[in-house]
Design a protein around this motif. Structure first.
Motif, PDB file in Angstrom:
ATOM      1  N   PRO A 303      37.645  52.515  30.668  1.00 28.45           N
ATOM      2  CA  PRO A 303      37.721  52.918  32.077  1.00 28.45           C
ATOM      3  C   PRO A 303      36.338  52.908  32.732  1.00 28.45           C
ATOM      4  CG  PRO A 303      38.929  54.446  30.683  1.00 28.45           C
ATOM      5  CD  PRO A 303      38.147  53.567  29.768  1.00 28.45           C
ATOM      6  N   VAL A 304      36.307  52.550  34.008  1.00 32.68           N
ATOM      7  CA  VAL A 304      35.047  52.348  34.722  1.00 32.68           C
ATOM      8  C   VAL A 304      34.949  53.270  35.930  1.00 32.68           C
ATOM      9  CG1 VAL A 304      33.696  50.688  36.089  1.00 32.68           C
ATOM     10  CG2 VAL A 304      34.856  49.940  33.985  1.00 32.68           C
ATOM     11  N   LEU A 305      33.764  53.837  36.113  1.00 35.70           N
ATOM     12  CA  LEU A 305      33.402  54.546  37.337  1.00 35.70           C
ATOM     13  C   LEU A 305      32.240  53.793  37.963  1.00 35.70           C
ATOM     14  CD1 LEU A 305      33.026  58.343  37.935  1.00 35.70           C
ATOM     15  CD2 LEU A 305      31.154  56.826  38.562  1.00 35.70           C
ATOM     16  N   THR A 306      32.393  53.372  39.217  1.00 38.25           N
ATOM     17  CA  THR A 306      31.345  52.579  39.851  1.00 38.25           C
ATOM     18  C   THR A 306      31.242  52.894  41.340  1.00 38.25           C
ATOM     19  OG1 THR A 306      30.430  50.333  40.066  1.00 38.25           O
ATOM     20  CG2 THR A 306      32.813  50.582  40.362  1.00 38.25           C
ATOM     21  N   THR A 307      30.333  52.224  42.018  1.00 35.60           N
ATOM     22  CA  THR A 307      30.023  52.495  43.419  1.00 35.60           C
ATOM     23  C   THR A 307      31.047  51.869  44.352  1.00 35.60           C
ATOM     24  OG1 THR A 307      27.698  52.419  42.762  1.00 35.60           O
ATOM     25  CG2 THR A 307      28.155  52.432  45.116  1.00 35.60           C
ATOM     26  N   ASP A 308      31.404  52.612  45.388  1.00 36.28           N
ATOM     27  CA  ASP A 308      32.427  52.174  46.334  1.00 36.28           C
ATOM     28  C   ASP A 308      31.827  51.274  47.420  1.00 36.28           C
ATOM     29  OD1 ASP A 308      34.865  51.919  47.549  1.00 36.28           O
ATOM     30  OD2 ASP A 308      34.831  53.883  48.513  1.00 36.28           O
ATOM     31  N   ALA A 316      35.657  45.195  40.569  1.00 39.89           N
ATOM     32  CA  ALA A 316      36.522  46.216  39.979  1.00 39.89           C
ATOM     33  C   ALA A 316      37.952  46.149  40.502  1.00 39.89           C
ATOM     34  CB  ALA A 316      35.952  47.601  40.241  1.00 39.89           C
ATOM     35  N   GLY A 317      38.137  45.581  41.698  1.00 40.46           N
ATOM     36  CA  GLY A 317      39.462  45.569  42.284  1.00 40.46           C
ATOM     37  C   GLY A 317      39.966  46.994  42.467  1.00 40.46           C
ATOM     38  N   GLY A 318      41.213  47.229  42.151  1.00 43.19           N
ATOM     39  CA  GLY A 318      41.756  48.588  42.215  1.00 43.19           C
ATOM     40  C   GLY A 318      41.823  49.242  40.866  1.00 43.19           C
ATOM     41  N   ALA A 319      41.026  48.749  39.899  1.00 39.25           N
ATOM     42  CA  ALA A 319      41.168  49.177  38.508  1.00 39.25           C
ATOM     43  C   ALA A 319      40.041  50.080  38.035  1.00 39.25           C
ATOM     44  CB  ALA A 319      41.255  47.946  37.604  1.00 39.25           C
ATOM     45  N   VAL A 359      43.460  51.335  32.113  1.00 42.61           N
ATOM     46  CA  VAL A 359      42.944  50.288  31.220  1.00 42.61           C
ATOM     47  C   VAL A 359      43.737  48.997  31.396  1.00 42.61           C
ATOM     48  CG1 VAL A 359      42.752  49.588  28.799  1.00 42.61           C
ATOM     49  CG2 VAL A 359      41.943  51.850  29.516  1.00 42.61           C
ATOM     50  N   THR A 360      45.052  49.108  31.488  1.00 47.04           N
ATOM     51  CA  THR A 360      45.900  47.927  31.682  1.00 47.04           C
ATOM     52  C   THR A 360      45.580  47.231  33.000  1.00 47.04           C
ATOM     53  OG1 THR A 360      47.677  48.935  30.386  1.00 47.04           O
ATOM     54  CG2 THR A 360      48.279  47.097  31.827  1.00 47.04           C
ATOM     55  N   GLN A 361      45.382  48.006  34.052  1.00 41.63           N
ATOM     56  CA  GLN A 361      44.998  47.433  35.340  1.00 41.63           C
ATOM     57  C   GLN A 361      43.671  46.690  35.225  1.00 41.63           C
ATOM     58  OE1 GLN A 361      44.954  50.889  37.852  1.00 41.63           O
ATOM     59  NE2 GLN A 361      47.133  50.752  38.357  1.00 41.63           N
ATOM     60  N   GLY A 362      42.740  47.255  34.464  1.00 35.94           N
ATOM     61  CA  GLY A 362      41.453  46.603  34.275  1.00 35.94           C
ATOM     62  C   GLY A 362      41.571  45.285  33.540  1.00 35.94           C
ATOM     63  N   LEU A 363      42.392  45.263  32.493  1.00 35.55           N
ATOM     64  CA  LEU A 363      42.576  44.035  31.722  1.00 35.55           C
ATOM     65  C   LEU A 363      43.226  42.937  32.558  1.00 35.55           C
ATOM     66  CD1 LEU A 363      43.754  45.629  28.352  1.00 35.55           C
ATOM     67  CD2 LEU A 363      41.575  44.465  28.779  1.00 35.55           C
ATOM     68  N   LEU A 364      44.155  43.308  33.422  1.00 35.08           N
ATOM     69  CA  LEU A 364      44.764  42.329  34.324  1.00 35.08           C
ATOM     70  C   LEU A 364      43.747  41.853  35.357  1.00 35.08           C
ATOM     71  CD1 LEU A 364      48.263  44.003  34.929  1.00 35.08           C
ATOM     72  CD2 LEU A 364      47.800  41.922  33.616  1.00 35.08           C
ATOM     73  N   ASN A 365      42.956  42.783  35.854  1.00 35.56           N
ATOM     74  CA  ASN A 365      41.971  42.450  36.879  1.00 35.56           C
ATOM     75  C   ASN A 365      40.956  41.421  36.399  1.00 35.56           C
ATOM     76  OD1 ASN A 365      40.297  42.940  39.356  1.00 35.56           O
ATOM     77  ND2 ASN A 365      38.908  43.875  37.875  1.00 35.56           N
TER      78      ASN A 365
END
Length: 403
Positions: A303-308, A316-319, A359-365
């Motif tokens: 999981p990622v936390l980053t700047t908006d 990052a998309g929506g993930a 995590v699944t959203q990230g892998l798709l992204n």
């Protein structure tokens, strides 16, 4: 197709840009194209002397001797040769190729905007401002460009004062094979064994250098606020070069400095393992051209936390979970770190289903950032230019690859 790539000289130590150039070269060579890589040689740079002297000798190699060599070499190339600057910061060489078929790859314009006084966190001296001005005057004379993000492309158009003949956007492709671990517990144990750090309860991770935009100080600020507010014991691993003086001071100020570990110049295999086993990846970057680590962490199932802000939001998309950009006003930094710590705690408090979904959203992204697809898109742009010269083309490469 005959392609000539230009890249930064090896003696400058620009590892990431050299790696990018070699990736382009190898990708086009594998697709059957005739490829050459032209790079300045360290003839003057190798003259013994202090670092500042060698820097100026390096300028002679790049901007006096190399252009003379290029002019002679161009005369020997087929007339339909495509000349490629692998980085827009090589803009001083644009006059050598602007009357030939050419294209310029654009990564980020942070140095340009800093030199123009538009980034308060990165002050540039007189000589640096003049150098960036010369680079800008160079690449402004080019006609065809590829940008690595919409943010970079928009910045390019602002600098150009409009849209050039060709302006395509192609996202970077992941070169390293980052994947989730089949057994996260084993990955965590292996990392604990290698580092000697107690990681049984997990850890937070940051990957990045000392550059102002990577915001390593901000990572330490967020972590410190998170520790004091939520009483969590997870350590922070920071992978990158030796911290500079400013980062060391930020580290020394933290009441939790004993749990902040700088892991210096680690091998790719170590970084891969660190991504896989992390509880969360922190990337509060101030600015990027793309944001490789976001995609790397997501590909690793973290999981990622980053700047908006773009391009972090693009990648990052929506993930991911997002926080505000750290303010330039130091008086507001503490409140920023407190707010960011709350978002971090929210991420770490996800139950198994919520975490799995993110995590699944990230892998798709990150399927958008396939290296082979990226090279294919770039090749098509090159081929279009080779067929049409400098005529405008519209290849519609701005849509995402379906997941």
């Amino acid at each position: 197709m005959n392609i000539v790539f230009f890249s930064h000289p090896v003696f400058l130590g620009s590892i990431s840009t050299q790696r990018y150039a070699k990736w382009l070269v190898e990708g086009m060579r594998q697709r059957g194209h005739q490829v050459q890589l032209w790079v300045p040689e360290p003839k003057c740079f190798n003259t013994p002397g202090p670092a500042n002297f060698k820097k100026w000798m390096g300028y002679i190699d790049q901007y006096v001797l190399f252009p003379r060599q290029v002019k002679k070499l161009i005369c020997k190339q087929p007339t339909d040769t495509l000349y490629v600057l692998t980085d827009h910061s090589l803009g001083l060489w644009v006059p050598l190729i602007r009357d030939h078929n050419h294209i310029v790859h654009c990564h980020d314009f942070l140095a340009q905007f800093s030199a123009m006084g538009l980034i308060p966190e990165n002050k540039i001296g007189w000589s640096g401002r003049k150098y960036q001005e010369l680079i800008r005057k160079g690449f402004l004379k080019a006609k065809n460009f590829i940008s690595i993000s919409e943010k970079t492309r928009n910045d390019l158009h602002n600098l150009l004062g409009g849209q050039p003949a060709v302006s395509e956007m192609v996202y970077n492709g992941l070169v390293q094979p980052y994947t989730p671990s089949d057994n996260p517990a084993d990955a965590l144990l292996s990392l604990q064994t290698e580092t000697g750090i107690d990681l049984k309860d997990g850890y937070l991770l940051h990957v990045g250098g000392n550059q102002w935009n990577k915001n390593r100080n901000g990572v330490i600020e967020i972590y410190s606020k998170w520790r004091v507010k939520f009483r969590n014991q997870k350590p922070l691993l920071m992978i990158g070069p030796e911290p500079d003086e400013a980062i060391r001071k930020a580290h020394a100020r933290s009441a939790y400095r004993d749990d902040i570990h700088f892991l210096v110049d680690k091998a790719d295999s170590f970084v891969t393992l660190a991504y896989q086993a992390a509880s969360a990846f922190l990337f509060p970057s101030l600015a990027e051209g793309f944001g490789w680590p976001i995609a790397e962490a997501m590909s690793s199932g973290t999981p990622v936390l980053t700047t908006d802000e773009a391009p972090m939001t693009e990648v990052a998309g929506g993930a991911a979970l997002f926080i505000d950009r750290r303010p330039a006003d130091e008086r507001k930094a503490e409140a920023w770190a407190t707010d960011a710590a709350k978002v971090l705690e929210k991420l770490l408090s996800y139950d198994l289903d919520e975490r799995t979904q993110l995590v699944t959203q990230g892998l798709l992204n990150v399927k958008r950032f396939n290296s082979e697809i990226t090279i294919d898109k770039i090749e098509k742009i090159y081929l279009s230019l080779a067929r049409n010269g400098a005529k405008p083309v519209s290849l519609n490469y701005n849509s995402d690859v379906s997941a």
